[in-house]
Design an enzyme around this catalytic site. Structure first.
Site, mmCIF file in Angstrom:
data_model
loop_
_atom_site.group_PDB
_atom_site.id
_atom_site.type_symbol
_atom_site.label_atom_id
_atom_site.label_comp_id
_atom_site.label_asym_id
_atom_site.label_seq_id
_atom_site.Cartn_x
_atom_site.Cartn_y
_atom_site.Cartn_z
ATOM 1 N N SER A 97 4.927 2.084 8.046
ATOM 2 C CA SER A 97 4.435 1.073 6.892
ATOM 3 C C SER A 97 5.616 0.924 6.291
ATOM 4 O O SER A 97 6.323 1.611 5.431
ATOM 5 C CB SER A 97 3.273 1.410 6.155
ATOM 6 O OG SER A 97 2.164 1.439 7.081
ATOM 7 N N HIS A 117 0.718 -1.278 0.008
ATOM 8 C CA HIS A 117 -0.003 0.058 0.075
ATOM 9 C C HIS A 117 0.738 1.343 0.077
ATOM 10 O O HIS A 117 0.236 2.217 -0.486
ATOM 11 C CB HIS A 117 -0.976 -0.009 1.107
ATOM 12 C CG HIS A 117 -0.260 0.285 2.557
ATOM 13 N ND1 HIS A 117 0.013 -0.920 3.490
ATOM 14 C CD2 HIS A 117 -0.047 1.444 3.101
ATOM 15 C CE1 HIS A 117 0.401 -0.235 4.584
ATOM 16 N NE2 HIS A 117 0.659 1.057 4.409
ATOM 17 N N ASP A 144 0.069 -7.636 1.162
ATOM 18 C CA ASP A 144 0.547 -6.131 1.424
ATOM 19 C C ASP A 144 2.005 -6.169 1.547
ATOM 20 O O ASP A 144 2.710 -5.512 2.359
ATOM 21 C CB ASP A 144 -0.126 -5.593 2.795
ATOM 22 C CG ASP A 144 0.300 -4.010 2.705
ATOM 23 O OD1 ASP A 144 0.257 -3.490 1.895
ATOM 24 O OD2 ASP A 144 -0.165 -3.622 3.840
#
Length: 508
Positions: free
Chosen positions: A365, A250, A285
């Site tokens: 992230s 993402h 992811d």
């Protein structure tokens, strides 16, 4: 008539003869000493009458006296060529020359009643001047000494110089004390600040957070994505010397949809290098980038399977764009199935996560989750927040992808550009009832692995292989733990009856 006689009467010739006193020994006296220390002539006793000079001798003839010793004459006598020299000038004589018409001073007369006329020295009166009206300006003044002459010319005694220095120091110290007292009394709110300084620097034992962060941070990069008028910031970890960087899907999903998008990797030393997408896996992811840099710092890879709840972990990344941020926590739980909606129509994200209370925020992230040795054990990916996604932050629940799974997927992405996951071929929903708890099958893909094994709608799957299944997300991660084409026993409950079927897993 005859007088009576004693019984025995001494005759004159019979008287006893007695010894007379011995005469006093009188050694001869030196005439010079006798003249110096003896009685004056004409004095017979110890006391002399009041001295009266003999004025009958008009010719000045003195009675003969012994000559003084030669040593005294040599030491105290007048020189032979200066018979008329006296010890002092007359009071009005300034030494400029003889004064005509003046009579001989009284003290230089041989008839002075207060002195010995034969003495070689003449005493004078006090050195006083009668002309007291003389102006001070007429008096001669001595030469003025310069500073070098005072210090180095030996014109002043060293003792005087030392005393002068001591006096100057005392005066300066007194002035300083007075100034300090005045300054201190001027304002009670100001003064000198005395702080307590640490005696030694910070001691960092082996395995400290600072030491681990110092070794890990150079291998963690900030990832900046620019796509048109929008962009984003995330983190990544260098896992290979060739410049491969592991991050979240993402983080770079916007660049995959826009061919004009730019991805930039920023290292800890400020080096900026463009990055290209090697491959992505939206279902877990994960994404792999390639950065063209020379000799990058590579992180060490650990084993997430060796972790246990309570182990210390450290998260390194760029939360909210703040590069090189370090947070510390523990492993809160393992094998925590989590799921999240996909990005822009992509499939849902589901993986078996490491739960940690280390502060993880947006921007972390793709960053590193390392153990107490600095080895990479997870890729930070998801947080649990309260509020909207744009306003949420860490509440102590963060999730990371286990590194064992992440490395397996990244190897497939580098090798093939894509990754395949094992698939059961069902859609399921989480259920919880008195009789069963697991993932209930809502529909079965026709011709898929589940349909071939005889699984039907309504069945509640409770176990896949050795993994207990308690919800739909756990069913997905339990199936993906196996390889494509592997035969796996699946335990289920059908109409209250448990049964087990063997399923040959397919590919997604």
């Amino acid at each position: 008539m005859n007088e009576p006689r004693n019984a025995h009467q001494e005759e004159p010739g019979e008287r006893e003869q007695r010894l007379q006193p011995r005469p006093v020994a009188r050694p001869p006296v030196d005439p010079a000493l006798a003249a110096a220390f003896g009685r004056p002539r004409g004095v017979a006793g110890p006391f002399d009458r009041l001295y009266v000079p003999d004025t009958s001798n008009r010719n000045g003839d003195q009675p003969p006296r012994a000559a003084p010793p030669e040593s005294l004459v040599e030491a105290f006598g007048r020189p032979q060529d200066a018979a008329d020299v006296v010890l002092q000038r007359p009071p009005d004589d300034n030494g400029s020359g003889p004064r005509a018409g003046d009579s001989e001073p009284l003290w230089s007369s041989a008839n002075d009643p207060w002195r010995d006329p034969g003495a070689p020295a003449v005493l004078g009166g006090p050195a006083l001047r009668d002309d007291d009206d003389v102006d001070d300006e007429e008096r001669p003044r001595g030469p003025l000494l310069s500073l070098p002459e005072v210090l180095f010319g030996r014109r002043v005694k060293p003792t005087a110089l030392a005393l002068l220095g001591v006096v100057a120091l005392l005066v300066g110290a007194a002035g300083g004390l007075v100034g300090w007292a005045v300054a201190s009394a001027g304002d009670s709110l100001t003064g000198e600040l005395n702080v307590a300084e640490a005696q030694a620097g910070k001691e960092r034992p082996a395995g400290s957070v600072a030491g681990v962060a110092g070794r890990v941070a150079p291998a963690v990069v900030s990832i900046e994505v620019e796509s048109g008028q929008t962009g984003g910031v995330g983190s990544g970890v260098v896992i290979d010397k060739q410049g491969y960087v592991l991050t979240n899907n993402h983080v770079v999903s916007a660049a995959r949809r826009d061919e004009q998008a730019k991805i930039m990797a920023v290292f800890i030393d400020g080096t900026r290098a463009p990055a290209q997408v090697v491959g992505t896996d939206p279902k877990t992811d994960l994404a792999v980038l390639k950065v063209n840099v020379a000799n990058p710092v590579v992180i060490e890879i650990g084993r997430s399977a060796d972790l246990a709840p309570g182990d210390s972990v450290i998260a390194v990344g760029s939360p909210f764009g703040l590069a090189n941020t370090v947070t510390e926590g523990i492993v809160s739980a393992l094998n925590r199935p989590v799921t999240a909606p996909g990005e822009n129509g992509e499939p849902a994200v589901t993986y078996d996560a490491i739960q940690t209370d280390a502060a993880i925020n947006p921007g972390n992230s793709g960053g590193a989750l390392v153990d107490s040795t600095g080895a990479l054990v997870g890729i930070n990916s998801m947080i649990r927040t309260v509020g909207s996604a744009g306003e949420g932050g860490s509440i102590g629940l963060g999730f990371a992808i286990p590194i064992d799974q992440a490395i397996r997927i990244s190897e497939a992405l580098v090798r093939d550009g894509e990754v395949k996951h094992a698939e059961l071929g069902v859609n399921a929903a989480s259920v919880s009832a008195n009789t069963s708890q697991g993932a209930q099958v809502r529909n079965v893909v026709q011709g898929g692995p589940a349909a071939k094994a005889g699984i039907t709608e309504g069945d509640v799957i409770t176990k896949v292989g050795d993994r207990q299944v308690r919800n739909a997300a756990e069913l997905t991660v339990a199936v993906r733990q196996h390889e494509v084409g592997q035969v796996v026993p699946v335990r289920l409950v059908r109409q209250g009856r448990p049964l087990t079927v063997d399923v040959t897993l397919g590919s997604d």
